[in-house]
Structure formats: C-alpha cells, structure tokens
Design a protein around this motif. Structure first.
Motif, PDB file in Angstrom:
ATOM      1  N   ASP A  22       0.837  -1.202   0.000  1.00  0.00           N
ATOM      2  CA  ASP A  22       0.000   0.000   0.000  1.00  0.00           C
ATOM      3  C   ASP A  22       0.875   1.257   0.000  1.00  0.00           C
ATOM      4  OD1 ASP A  22      -1.677   2.233   1.239  1.00  0.00           O
ATOM      5  OD2 ASP A  22      -3.167   0.655   0.997  1.00  0.00           O
ATOM      6  N   HIS A  23       0.482   2.253  -0.786  1.00  0.00           N
ATOM      7  CA  HIS A  23       1.272   3.474  -0.910  1.00  0.00           C
ATOM      8  C   HIS A  23       1.613   4.112   0.434  1.00  0.00           C
ATOM      9  CE1 HIS A  23      -0.163   4.328  -5.318  1.00  0.00           C
ATOM     10  NE2 HIS A  23       0.629   3.283  -5.223  1.00  0.00           N
ATOM     11  N   THR A  24       0.623   4.202   1.315  1.00  0.00           N
ATOM     12  CA  THR A  24       0.879   4.903   2.570  1.00  0.00           C
ATOM     13  C   THR A  24       1.894   4.161   3.444  1.00  0.00           C
ATOM     14  OG1 THR A  24      -0.174   6.089   4.403  1.00  0.00           O
ATOM     15  CG2 THR A  24      -1.032   3.881   3.887  1.00  0.00           C
ATOM     16  N   PHE A  25       1.940   2.828   3.342  1.00  0.00           N
ATOM     17  CA  PHE A  25       2.960   2.076   4.074  1.00  0.00           C
ATOM     18  C   PHE A  25       4.329   2.256   3.423  1.00  0.00           C
ATOM     19  CE2 PHE A  25      -0.747  -0.970   5.003  1.00  0.00           C
ATOM     20  CZ  PHE A  25      -1.123  -0.220   6.107  1.00  0.00           C
ATOM     21  N   VAL A  26       4.368   2.184   2.099  1.00  0.00           N
ATOM     22  CA  VAL A  26       5.629   2.378   1.375  1.00  0.00           C
ATOM     23  C   VAL A  26       6.241   3.723   1.746  1.00  0.00           C
ATOM     24  CG1 VAL A  26       6.679   2.668  -0.908  1.00  0.00           C
ATOM     25  CG2 VAL A  26       4.924   0.916  -0.551  1.00  0.00           C
ATOM     26  N   LEU A  27       5.433   4.765   1.757  1.00  0.00           N
ATOM     27  CA  LEU A  27       5.956   6.108   2.023  1.00  0.00           C
ATOM     28  C   LEU A  27       6.469   6.243   3.451  1.00  0.00           C
ATOM     29  CD1 LEU A  27       3.388   8.333   0.102  1.00  0.00           C
ATOM     30  CD2 LEU A  27       5.656   7.554  -0.629  1.00  0.00           C
ATOM     31  N   ARG A  28       5.840   5.560   4.388  1.00  0.00           N
ATOM     32  CA  ARG A  28       6.359   5.584   5.763  1.00  0.00           C
ATOM     33  C   ARG A  28       7.742   4.942   5.830  1.00  0.00           C
ATOM     34  NH1 ARG A  28       0.746   5.834   6.667  1.00  0.00           N
ATOM     35  NH2 ARG A  28       0.126   6.628   8.732  1.00  0.00           N
ATOM     36  N   GLY A  29       7.931   3.840   5.124  1.00  0.00           N
ATOM     37  CA  GLY A  29       9.241   3.187   5.122  1.00  0.00           C
ATOM     38  C   GLY A  29      10.309   4.049   4.482  1.00  0.00           C
ATOM     39  N   ILE A  30       9.973   4.693   3.365  1.00  0.00           N
ATOM     40  CA  ILE A  30      10.934   5.558   2.683  1.00  0.00           C
ATOM     41  C   ILE A  30      11.275   6.773   3.537  1.00  0.00           C
ATOM     42  CG2 ILE A  30      11.281   7.026   0.659  1.00  0.00           C
ATOM     43  CD1 ILE A  30      11.470   4.053   0.031  1.00  0.00           C
ATOM     44  N   TRP A  31      10.268   7.330   4.205  1.00  0.00           N
ATOM     45  CA  TRP A  31      10.515   8.472   5.096  1.00  0.00           C
ATOM     46  C   TRP A  31      11.515   8.099   6.194  1.00  0.00           C
ATOM     47  CZ3 TRP A  31       9.387   8.784  10.385  1.00  0.00           C
ATOM     48  CH2 TRP A  31       9.583  10.036  10.969  1.00  0.00           C
ATOM     49  N   ALA A  32      11.305   6.957   6.828  1.00  0.00           N
ATOM     50  CA  ALA A  32      12.215   6.524   7.887  1.00  0.00           C
ATOM     51  C   ALA A  32      13.614   6.280   7.337  1.00  0.00           C
ATOM     52  CB  ALA A  32      11.681   5.263   8.563  1.00  0.00           C
ATOM     53  N   ALA A  33      13.705   5.686   6.142  1.00  0.00           N
ATOM     54  CA  ALA A  33      15.007   5.441   5.524  1.00  0.00           C
ATOM     55  C   ALA A  33      15.730   6.751   5.241  1.00  0.00           C
ATOM     56  CB  ALA A  33      14.839   4.643   4.235  1.00  0.00           C
ATOM     57  N   ALA A  34      14.998   7.750   4.761  1.00  0.00           N
ATOM     58  CA  ALA A  34      15.620   9.044   4.477  1.00  0.00           C
ATOM     59  C   ALA A  34      16.101   9.705   5.756  1.00  0.00           C
ATOM     60  CB  ALA A  34      14.639   9.955   3.747  1.00  0.00           C
ATOM     61  N   LYS A  35      15.398   9.498   6.862  1.00  0.00           N
ATOM     62  CA  LYS A  35      15.846  10.038   8.143  1.00  0.00           C
ATOM     63  C   LYS A  35      17.151   9.374   8.562  1.00  0.00           C
ATOM     64  CE  LYS A  35      14.206  12.512  10.666  1.00  0.00           C
ATOM     65  NZ  LYS A  35      13.150  12.320  11.686  1.00  0.00           N
ATOM     66  N   VAL A  36      17.257   8.067   8.348  1.00  0.00           N
ATOM     67  CA  VAL A  36      18.515   7.371   8.658  1.00  0.00           C
ATOM     68  C   VAL A  36      19.622   7.906   7.772  1.00  0.00           C
ATOM     69  CG1 VAL A  36      19.703   5.150   8.626  1.00  0.00           C
ATOM     70  CG2 VAL A  36      17.361   5.304   9.495  1.00  0.00           C
ATOM     71  N   GLY A  37      19.334   8.035   6.465  1.00  0.00           N
ATOM     72  CA  GLY A  37      20.175   8.814   5.577  1.00  0.00           C
ATOM     73  C   GLY A  37      21.320   8.150   4.856  1.00  0.00           C
ATOM     74  N   PRO A  38      22.474   8.858   4.755  1.00  0.00           N
ATOM     75  CA  PRO A  38      23.574   8.464   3.875  1.00  0.00           C
ATOM     76  C   PRO A  38      24.085   7.044   4.073  1.00  0.00           C
ATOM     77  CG  PRO A  38      23.912  10.703   4.670  1.00  0.00           C
ATOM     78  CD  PRO A  38      22.729  10.163   5.412  1.00  0.00           C
ATOM     79  N   ALA A  39      23.974   6.514   5.275  1.00  0.00           N
ATOM     80  CA  ALA A  39      24.492   5.168   5.534  1.00  0.00           C
ATOM     81  C   ALA A  39      23.781   4.101   4.698  1.00  0.00           C
ATOM     82  CB  ALA A  39      24.344   4.823   7.018  1.00  0.00           C
ATOM     83  N   LEU A  40      22.615   4.438   4.133  1.00  0.00           N
ATOM     84  CA  LEU A  40      21.837   3.457   3.382  1.00  0.00           C
ATOM     85  C   LEU A  40      22.052   3.534   1.874  1.00  0.00           C
ATOM     86  CD1 LEU A  40      18.416   3.776   5.254  1.00  0.00           C
ATOM     87  CD2 LEU A  40      20.278   2.166   5.705  1.00  0.00           C
ATOM     88  N   ILE A  41      22.815   4.511   1.395  1.00  0.00           N
ATOM     89  CA  ILE A  41      22.945   4.723  -0.048  1.00  0.00           C
ATOM     90  C   ILE A  41      23.494   3.497  -0.757  1.00  0.00           C
ATOM     91  CG2 ILE A  41      24.149   6.055  -1.833  1.00  0.00           C
ATOM     92  CD1 ILE A  41      23.953   8.474   0.007  1.00  0.00           C
ATOM     93  N   ASP A  42      24.553   2.910  -0.244  1.00  0.00           N
ATOM     94  CA  ASP A  42      25.171   1.758  -0.913  1.00  0.00           C
ATOM     95  C   ASP A  42      24.189   0.593  -1.026  1.00  0.00           C
ATOM     96  OD1 ASP A  42      27.512   3.127  -1.243  1.00  0.00           O
ATOM     97  OD2 ASP A  42      28.555   2.187   0.439  1.00  0.00           O
ATOM     98  N   THR A  43      23.397   0.375   0.012  1.00  0.00           N
ATOM     99  CA  THR A  43      22.419  -0.719  -0.027  1.00  0.00           C
ATOM    100  C   THR A  43      21.390  -0.487  -1.128  1.00  0.00           C
ATOM    101  OG1 THR A  43      22.656  -1.196   2.330  1.00  0.00           O
ATOM    102  CG2 THR A  43      20.619  -1.924   1.266  1.00  0.00           C
ATOM    103  N   TYR A  44      20.840   0.722  -1.196  1.00  0.00           N
ATOM    104  CA  TYR A  44      19.848   1.008  -2.231  1.00  0.00           C
ATOM    105  C   TYR A  44      20.456   0.934  -3.628  1.00  0.00           C
ATOM    106  CZ  TYR A  44      16.211   2.299   1.081  1.00  0.00           C
ATOM    107  OH  TYR A  44      15.252   2.251   2.069  1.00  0.00           O
ATOM    108  N   ALA A  45      21.699   1.392  -3.773  1.00  0.00           N
ATOM    109  CA  ALA A  45      22.359   1.331  -5.082  1.00  0.00           C
ATOM    110  C   ALA A  45      22.573  -0.111  -5.527  1.00  0.00           C
ATOM    111  CB  ALA A  45      23.694   2.075  -5.020  1.00  0.00           C
ATOM    112  N   ARG A  46      23.026  -0.981  -4.619  1.00  0.00           N
ATOM    113  CA  ARG A  46      23.245  -2.389  -4.953  1.00  0.00           C
ATOM    114  C   ARG A  46      21.926  -3.060  -5.328  1.00  0.00           C
ATOM    115  NH1 ARG A  46      26.341  -2.378  -0.220  1.00  0.00           N
ATOM    116  NH2 ARG A  46      24.728  -3.610   0.834  1.00  0.00           N
TER     117      ARG A  46
END
Length: 454
Positions: free
Chosen positions: A223-247
């Motif tokens: 569901d869109h509203t759940f997806v957006l909550r997950g992305i929001w939290a990931a963006a708050k965590v921030g740069p440490a997640l870039i490599d994971t998303y890129a891979r």
C-alpha cells in the motif's frame, strides 16, 4: 571558587547574544549531554570547547567531559589542547533537546491514569489506523530506547503478513481485526524508528543491509501509505543506506524493488543535499546501462523518475500539496461541520500540514495502475524530505471524523494487494540467495536456518 561560579563570571567576555546562548547551554544539561555523546572525543580529553561563535576564533564554552561548566573564553582566546565542537553541532543539540522535551510533554498529555511508558508505547499495536498526531509524537519520546527492537519486530511481522496473504489464507472476522492491528503496528513501528538518531540504528542498518533495504519490510506491504512511511524513515537514517539502495537497484527484478530503491535514493538525496551528486551518478549509471530488456527498462524508468524529482523538488512538492488539499477538502466536506476543528470549505482553505497528511495517507497498490502509482509515490519524495512524523497522522480533534477504522473490507483489499507481490513464497526472501548461516532477513538476529527457513 567553583567551576559554575567561575563560568558565570567569565560571561562578560562575550556579546549579549552569545551570553544568551551560553546561558541556554548552562540551563540545558540534556543538550550538553547530547552534544558530548555525539562528539568523537579522544579518550585523553577531560574537557571540551563548545563553540558559540566561529570554530577557530571562538568564543568557547569550556565544559568537563561529564558536562560540568568550567569557564567561558572570549573571541580570540584559544582553548589550547581541548577538542572543539563546532557551532552547528551545538545548535543541533539544542534543537534536539527542545524536540525531546516537546515529545515528553506530549507523552505526559496523552497518558491516562495508571498508564506507564510501556503502556503508551503499546498503543501502536492497538489502534489500527486510528492513532492521532498527538499520540505518535508522545509515543516517539520512548522510541530511542526501543528503536532496534521495534525494527526487529516490524520486519518479522511484515514477513508473516505477506506469507499469510500469499498462502491464500483469507482471514476470519477476528483474523481481520488481528491483521489490521498488526499491519498498522508495523507502520507505526517504522515511523518510530524514523524518529531516533541514525547512530541508534547503525547495528540494525548494517545487519539488514546484507539482505534487504531498510524500508523493504513496509514496501512488501504494497500500500502506498505504508511504502511512504518506510521511505521516510530510511531518508531520516540517511547516507548510511545509499550503498544498499544502489546495490539493490542494480539487481532489482520487480516493480516493487525498483520503486523501493529509486524512491529511497531520491528521498535521501533531498533530505541530505550533500549526497545528491553521488546519488545522481548512481541513477545516471543505471540509465546508461539500459540494454533493452524489460527489467532494464523498468530500472531506467524508475531512475528517470527519481532524477526528475531531484531536478524540480519545489514544483513537485507544491503540486502534491495541491492534490492533497483537494483530497482533504473532499474528505472533510461530508464529515466536518463549519466551525469545527479541521473544517475547510475549499481546497484553498486547507492548511499545508493537513494537505500533506491527506497526500501521504492516500491508499493505493504499488503493482496496479503503475503510471499513476509512480506519479503519486515520487510526488511524495519532496514532502518526505522535510516532514516530521506528525505528517502521517490527523489531529485528535478531527481524526475520527476523517478516518474510519480498518475492518474486513479494508483487510480483504489489502490481502489482495499483498498477493500481487507474487504467488510464490520465494518473494519474501529479500532478493538474492540467502545461505543457511546468513543473518535472517527478518532482522531477528538469528541465523536463517534457525528462523524463517523453518
């Protein structure tokens, strides 16, 4: 003369505005504790210089390692061998302390007689989709204590939810109630993870990053509203997640995983501008590698959408708020009377915060009507880059007039959405091959062979 008295006497070395900042720190032990915990201090440093001006020239407030105030040095006076914490870090710590006080005040305001901290936290597993803005802020005061555990629980539960749907086990009436409580509990747990500092989740992100993205447990809920909550939290965590998303983007083999990766990268770039050049390169490389295959085309489309958002975030945010205002006005038209809290006769009268909430809580399935879904999800990225956790909730004063509790109909729709992930159990195994002795992708801390493989 004690340290505190000496410090107060030496305030005549700084300007009036700097005196106010120095006294603000003196009165705010939580802020000072926060800045000292965050600072990478050498073991040998028994004192620390907190810059209340230029990091090189000062002025400085000198404190001991345990936060006791020693003295104040005017501009041009050297702190000598003591390490310096710059003004930006000092200001950030003051803001953090003020925010935490606000959360604790909200927690006290929503607490009922005989309700303790754990009771308040447990509301996330009881309210289904009816948790108010005031409640989520108050509950978030306790999130730093439980952040890692919250993520482990939501990852495990989201996996079980998808397995139930793929297994075609339509819930009974009581099962629908349990499903609604669980799925929204996962959503709220992810929100709370987004309210804690990145360093509090480092062990979690490094653990889950081997087999999944940080936001994937909610993206699997479709569901869109759940997806957006997950992305929001990931963006708050921030740069440490870039490599994971890129891979993950490099090997993504479904719409769901492409959406998760591209949307995650775009939102991180918007919330953390210093990461934008690196993320633009990652997305550009994916487009350049387009080989004509359908999967490559999907990755290229997702990357293009992400780059488009990065090119014009202000315009897209304004458009999304207008759409949210229209949705809110339509929702309120039949439920809120003139003069009541939350009333708006026209979209132009809807406050920006309520327009954002309406946009971010609009339901839709990732795998249906792809073009409309992509537009909505990527249209949310500029909002996700700036909003706080309150944006996913309506105020208590109007929540029950705008939102109905999830029942059997909503659960049946959501089961159908999750079944669209795939009709094979392998889809919940978080991408690439997981060996028996690898960490389980549900983040339980167990080996795969001792957990979900069973």
């Amino acid at each position: 003369m004690g340290h505190a008295a000496h410090f107060l006497q030496r305030l005549d070395r700084v300007t009036r505005s700097q005196t106010e900042l120095a006294l603000g720190l003196y009165r705010d032990h939580e802020a000072v504790k926060h800045v000292l915990v965050r600072a990478d201090l050498p073991e040998s440093a028994s004192r620390v210089a907190l810059a209340i001006g230029d990091a090189q020239r000062g002025p400085f407030v000198i404190v001991t390692r345990d936060g006791r105030f020693v003295t104040c040095l005017g501009e041009g006076m050297s702190p000598g061998k003591w390490p310096i914490v710059n003004r930006a870090a000092v200001d950030a710590s003051l803001a953090h302390a003020a925010d935490m006080r606000r959360r604790h005040q909200m927690a006290a305001a929503i607490a009922r007689p005989f309700e303790d901290d754990i009771d308040i936290l447990l509301r996330i597993n009881q309210r289904k989709n009816m948790l108010s803005r005031e409640e989520i802020v108050g509950i978030s005061a306790f999130a730093p204590i439980f952040g890692h555990t919250l993520y482990q629980v939501l990852a495990k539960q989201s996996l079980e939810l998808v397995n139930d749907a793929i297994g075609c086990r339509q819930p009974t009436k009581s099962g629908a109630e349990a499903h609604a409580r669980t799925v929204w509990g996962c959503a709220y747990a992810m929100e709370l993870c987004g309210t804690v500092e990145e360093r509090a989740l480092l062990s979690t992100t490094s653990e889950i990053g081997k087999v999944a993205s940080f936001s994937m447990p909610l993206t699997y809920l479709m569901d869109h509203t759940f997806v957006l909550r997950g992305i929001w939290a990931a963006a708050k965590v921030g740069p440490a997640l870039i490599d994971t998303y890129a891979r993950r983007l490099e090997v993504a083999r479904s719409l769901m995983k492409v959406t998760d990766s591209c949307l995650g990268l775009a939102t991180i770039a918007l919330r953390h501008p210093e990461t934008r050049p690196a993320i633009v390169r990652i997305l550009g490389d994916v487009i350049a590698k387009h080989d004509g295959s359908s999967l490559s085309e999907l990755r290229s489309i997702g990357s293009t959408m992400a780059l488009n958002v990065l090119e014009s975030p202000a315009e897209i945010a304004a458009s999304s708020r207008r759409e949210g205002a229209l949705a809110y006005a339509a929702l309120a038209a039949d439920t809120i009377e003139k003069g009541e809290p939350g009333y708006a006769a026209r979209a132009e009268e809807v406050p920006a915060d309520l327009a954002e909430t309406a946009y971010l809580t609009t339901h839709g399935c990732v795998s249906t009507d792809v073009s409309t879904g992509f537009r909505h999800l990527f249209g949310a990225a500029p909002l996700l880059a700036t909003v706080s956790v309150e944006a996913f909730h309506y105020p208590e004063s109007s929540l029950r007039k705008l939102v109905s509790p999830w029942g059997e109909r909503e659960v049946a729709r959501h089961f159908g959405d999750m079944k669209s992930v795939d009709n094979r159990r392998r889809t919940v195994k978080y991408d690439a091959r997981i060996e028996r002795n690898d960490p389980c992708p549900c983040a339980s801390g167990k080996k795969f062979k001792k957990c979900c493989r069973e």
